[in-house]
Structure formats: structure tokens, C-alpha cells
Design an enzyme around this catalytic site. Structure first.
Site, PDB file in Angstrom:
ATOM      1  CG  ASP A 200      25.806  40.675  41.279  1.00  6.82           C
ATOM      2  OD1 ASP A 200      25.953  41.110  40.150  1.00  6.82           O
ATOM      3  OD2 ASP A 200      26.457  41.127  42.413  1.00  6.82           O
TER       4      ASP A 200
ATOM      5  CG  ASP B 182      28.384  38.365  39.789  1.00  8.52           C
ATOM      6  OD1 ASP B 182      27.931  39.278  39.244  1.00  8.52           O
ATOM      7  OD2 ASP B 182      28.518  38.407  41.323  1.00  8.52           O
TER       8      ASP B 182
ATOM      9  CB  SER C  74      30.753  41.742  39.637  1.00  9.05           C
ATOM     10  OG  SER C  74      29.590  42.259  39.534  1.00  9.05           O
TER      11      SER C  74
ATOM     12  CG  ASP D  99      26.764  41.379  36.936  1.00 14.15           C
ATOM     13  OD1 ASP D  99      25.803  40.577  36.949  1.00 14.15           O
ATOM     14  OD2 ASP D  99      27.335  41.754  37.881  1.00 14.15           O
TER      15      ASP D  99
END
Length: 452
Positions: free
Chosen positions: A240, A238, A97, A236
């Protein structure tokens, strides 16, 4: 055996806490525990260690007698979205993340596209214990090929959430932070008609999240001003999460996104019991203003899985975190930063209002200060008695309450730190209380750690 799972799956520094062997066994354990013979979907962000871990996990899945499909580099929400749409038996996303490049992680989804529950975590850990003697050399190297057709289904799904709406005439900057958003964020905005300027858009696993992205907004603020853009969105690693920035460089965090989006749904009388879901990190200014317009804010512990559980329980349509992780019914609560960004852009276009003006109509946040106290141990790995003592110490500080003042302390689920949030009506009180608590808590924790 201490639990390997934190607040968002398994996470740690590659080749120290998160090894090839562990990833192999996790793949094997998930393969053994899945209830159907449908393939398991796997993807990753751009980290250098990602492909190594993908190889380990895919070999483990095959060793369990199950098949996998590799999506390639992709946003995390693509995994749960496609599990639901294409009926996969589960999924794994290799990502840490917002953490630095040396970290990586394993996020596991069940056959419903949901983060796995504690029961399945325990089941996987039990299988891991019995799989300690599993030999990697027994199994041939796995052939790994990307499936681009599936990825196109995901991106088309995002575009379709806009219906007949478009972003024609809007000038938007995107910071994809060398991560998963590099795969599709710019093209999605362009297909919707936006004039897009994208920064940090190379797939570079050595730079992911470094001085860019949703935790470092200076680059996007600079780019917005240089390009005279209407707004910008910073993702960010990834994709999400997302943080918005208006034309003047003002930040639209998850609290503002929830308030603005939630107010639209409230005015349309779509919210169940006028309720939205957030966490204990949510700003008091947000909560107080939301109450004034007739809304209810339900708070959970930090972590999107807790938000999702509350959404189901309260039958809510919208929830999220101050950090920019937003869950909406539009895509069945997959928590997608790109979806959030296009929806916020859509509302601005539809209302014929600038993001700056829309932000001004929301709420005045209380000053907050978030401080990290570095630990020389991982909280989840210490003895239960020490953990209880530390929790009691944290609770004693968390109970410090004054009028319009709040203290919230929690161990990080991904890093060896305690996070201390102090919030009050004025900055002077925040700074004073934060300094006092941080110093006293650091001293106590240090003394406790010396007894280990």
C-alpha cells in the site's frame, strides 16, 4: 479493557500480542457486526503467521453464521477495491505492513471499503469481551480456497487506470520486498510495456521487509545503477506504500510524489480549492513551495484513515504520507502503491521527462531527523493518568519553535516507541536539537515508567 486497535487496525508480535484466539474472536465479532449476509473478503501478505491467522479468522466468521471468500496473498488495496466493486459486506487484511516478519496485523474494512471507524471498533471490542468463553473446538475446521478470478479483477482495474497510455521503452526496477507486491507488480508493469527488472520477488514470509522494500532503499538503488534503469519503485510488505528512486539513486518519497502529482492536477485545474492532504510529518520545504505555486496543504495526524477523513471533508482528489502511502481519486482512495508507481511512470512518459529532471523541478526539502525512543511499555496500554502526563511532556517539547524549525513527537501506533521528528533549514541545527530533545525526553519517560 484497553483498546486493541492502533492507528492502523490491530498489530503486534504473532503469538504474543496477536494470537490465534484473538484472531478467531475478531473474525467472529466482524461476522456478528456486519449488516448484510454478503460474504466477507479476506486476504494476507506473505508472513509465515498469515495462513494461521486466516484460518482463525475464517473459523470465527463461520461461527458467526457468515460466509467468507479468501483472496489469498494480495496487496492490501485489493481488499477495499473489491469490496466496493463486488459488494462484499466487509473485509479483513492480515498484514503488518512495513513491520518485521515476526509482527502481523489485522486491518478491517467496512462494507464501503473504508477502514472501520471508532464506533465499529468499539462495537467489535464489546463483542470480544462477551466472546471470551467462545470455544474454538465447537466449530469444524474451515475449507479455505483462493479466488483467482477476483484477484484478476483487481489487477485489470489497475491496468485500466492507464487508459490508452503505456510504458513502452521505459526501463524500471521494482523491489517487491518478498511481500504482497510479488503477486502482480512486475506483470502489471510488463503488460503496460515496461522493461522490468524485479528484485526480492520471492514470496518469503521470513524475509518480508528485511533489508529491502520502502524502508531500506540500498538494494533498489544498487539495482537501478547496475541495470542502467530509468527509475525504480520500492514497495512495503503489503504494497500500500511505495517510494520512488531516480536513475542516479535520488529518493522520491511521499512528499515529492504528492507535490509532483498534485502540481499536474493543479495545472489541469482539477484540484478542489487547490488543496491536497498530508500529515504533520510532511516536509516544510514541500509545504512552502506548494504554497508558492498557489496550493493549500491541509495537515492531519499520522495515519491514512485521518487522511481519508480529511479528503472527504475537503472534497480533495489527492492525499498521502511522506512514507509513500498515497490516496487518489483514480481508484476511489484505496491507497495503492502499485497504482502510484504506474501513475508516476505514466507522467514521466507523457511529459517525455526523466524522473530525475521531474524531481529537480519540485522542491528542496528541509533537513529532517526522525529518531525513535524505545519504550518499555505500549503507550495505548498504560493508565489514562500516566498517558496524560506523558502527553503533556511530549507537548512541552513539541512547542519548541524557532524560525523555520519544527518539532513533532508522537507515540507509534504499531510499535513501543516514541517518534521524534525535528526539522530546520540546516542539518547542524536539526542534529543539535534532535540530540537535546531525545536525551531529555528519554530521561523523563524513563522516570515516568519507573512509577508504573
Amino acid at each position: 479493557m484497553q483498546s486493541i486497535f492502533g492507528t492502523d487496525g490491530i498489530r503486534g508480535i504473532f503469538d504474543k500480542e496477536l494470537t490465534y484466539s484473538l484472531a478467531y474472536k475478531v473474525g467472529y465479532a466482524l461476522g456478528v457486526s456486519t449488516k448484510t449476509n454478503n460474504p466477507i473478503l479476506i486476504g494476507r501478505d506473505t508472513r509465515v503467521s498469515g495462513y494461521i491467522l486466516i484460518e482463525a479468522i475464517s473459523r470465527g466468521i463461520n461461527a458467526a453464521g457468515k460466509e467468507f471468500i479468501y483472496l489469498g496473498i494480495c496487496p492490501t488495496p485489493a481488499i477495499p477495491f473489491l469490496i466496493k466493486k463486488e459488494k462484499f459486506s466487509g473485509g479483513i487484511m492480515i498484514s503488518a505492513s512495513h513491520n518485521p516478519p515476526e509482527y502481523n496485523g489485522i486491518k478491517i474494512f467496512d462494507n464501503n471499503g473504508e477502514k472501520i471507524k471508532k464506533k465499529l471498533e468499539n462495537q467489535i471490542e464489546l463483542i470480544l469481551e462477551t466472546a471470551n468463553n467462545l470455544k474454538l473446538s465447537t466449530y469444524k475446521k474451515t475449507s479455505i480456497r483462493e479466488n483467482n478470478n477476483l484477484f484478476n479483477i483487481y489487477t485489470e482495474g489497475l491496468i485500466n487506470t492507464m487508459g490508452d497510455e503505456n510504458l513502452d521503452g521505459m526501463k524500471i526496477v521494482l523491489d517487491t520486498c518478498y511481500g504482497s507486491a510479488t503477486t502482480c507488480a512486475a506483470s502489471i508493469f510488463q503488460k503496460l510495456g515496461a522493461n522490468v527488472k524485479v528484485i526480492n520477488n520471492e514470496q518469503d514470509g521470513l524475509k518480508i521487509n528485511l533489508n529491502c522494500g520502502s524502508t531500506c532503499l540500498d538494494p533498489i538503488i544498487k539495482a537501478i545503477k547496475e541495470n542502467n534503469a530509468d527509475m525504480g519503485f520500492s514497495f512495503d510488505g503489503d504494497a500500500d506504500r511505495v517510494i520512488g528512486v531516480d536513475s542516479e539513486g535520488n529518493i522520491i518519497d511521499g512528499d515529492h510524489i504528492l507535490f509532483l502529482w498534485g502540481r499536474e492536477l493543479l495545472e489541469e485545474k482539477l484540484l478542489t480549492n487547490n488543496t491536497i492532504i498530508s500529515t504533520k510529518m510532511a516536509n516544510l520545504g514541500f509545504e512552502n513551495t506548494w504554497k508558492k505555486i498557489g496550493g493549500i496543504l491541509h495537515r492531519t495526524e499520522v495515519g491514512d484513515k485521518f487522511i481519508f477523513e480529511a479528503i472527504k471533508k475537503k472534497k480533495a482528489l489527492l492525499g498521502g504520507e511522506q512514507s509513500g502511502h498515497i490516496l487518489s481519486k483514480i481508484n476511489d482512495f484505496c491507497g495503492d502503491g502499485i497504482l502510484t508507481a504506474i501513475q508516476i511512470s505514466k507522467y514521466c512518459k507523457k511529459k517525455n521527462i526523466s524522473l530525475r529532471s521531474w524531481l529537480n523541478s519540485s522542491f528542496s526539502p528541509y533537513p529532517q531527523k526522525l529518531t525513535n525512543v524505545l519504550l518499555n511499555f505500549k503507550f495505548k496500554n498504560i493508565d489514562k493518568s500516566y498517558k496524560e502526563f506523558i502527553n503533556e511532556t511530549i507537548e512541552s517539547f513539541s512547542n519548541i519553535k524557532k524560525d523555520n524549525c519544527r518539532v513533532y513527537i508522537r507515540p507509534s501506533g504499531t510499535e513501543p516507541v516514541l517518534r521524534i521528528l525535528v526539522e530546520a533549514r540546516n542539518q547542524q541545527e536539526v542534529d543539535s536539537l534532535s540530540t537535546k530533545i531525545t536525551a531529555e525526553l528519554s530521561t523523563k519517560i524513563y522516570k515516568i515508567s519507573k512509577t508504573f
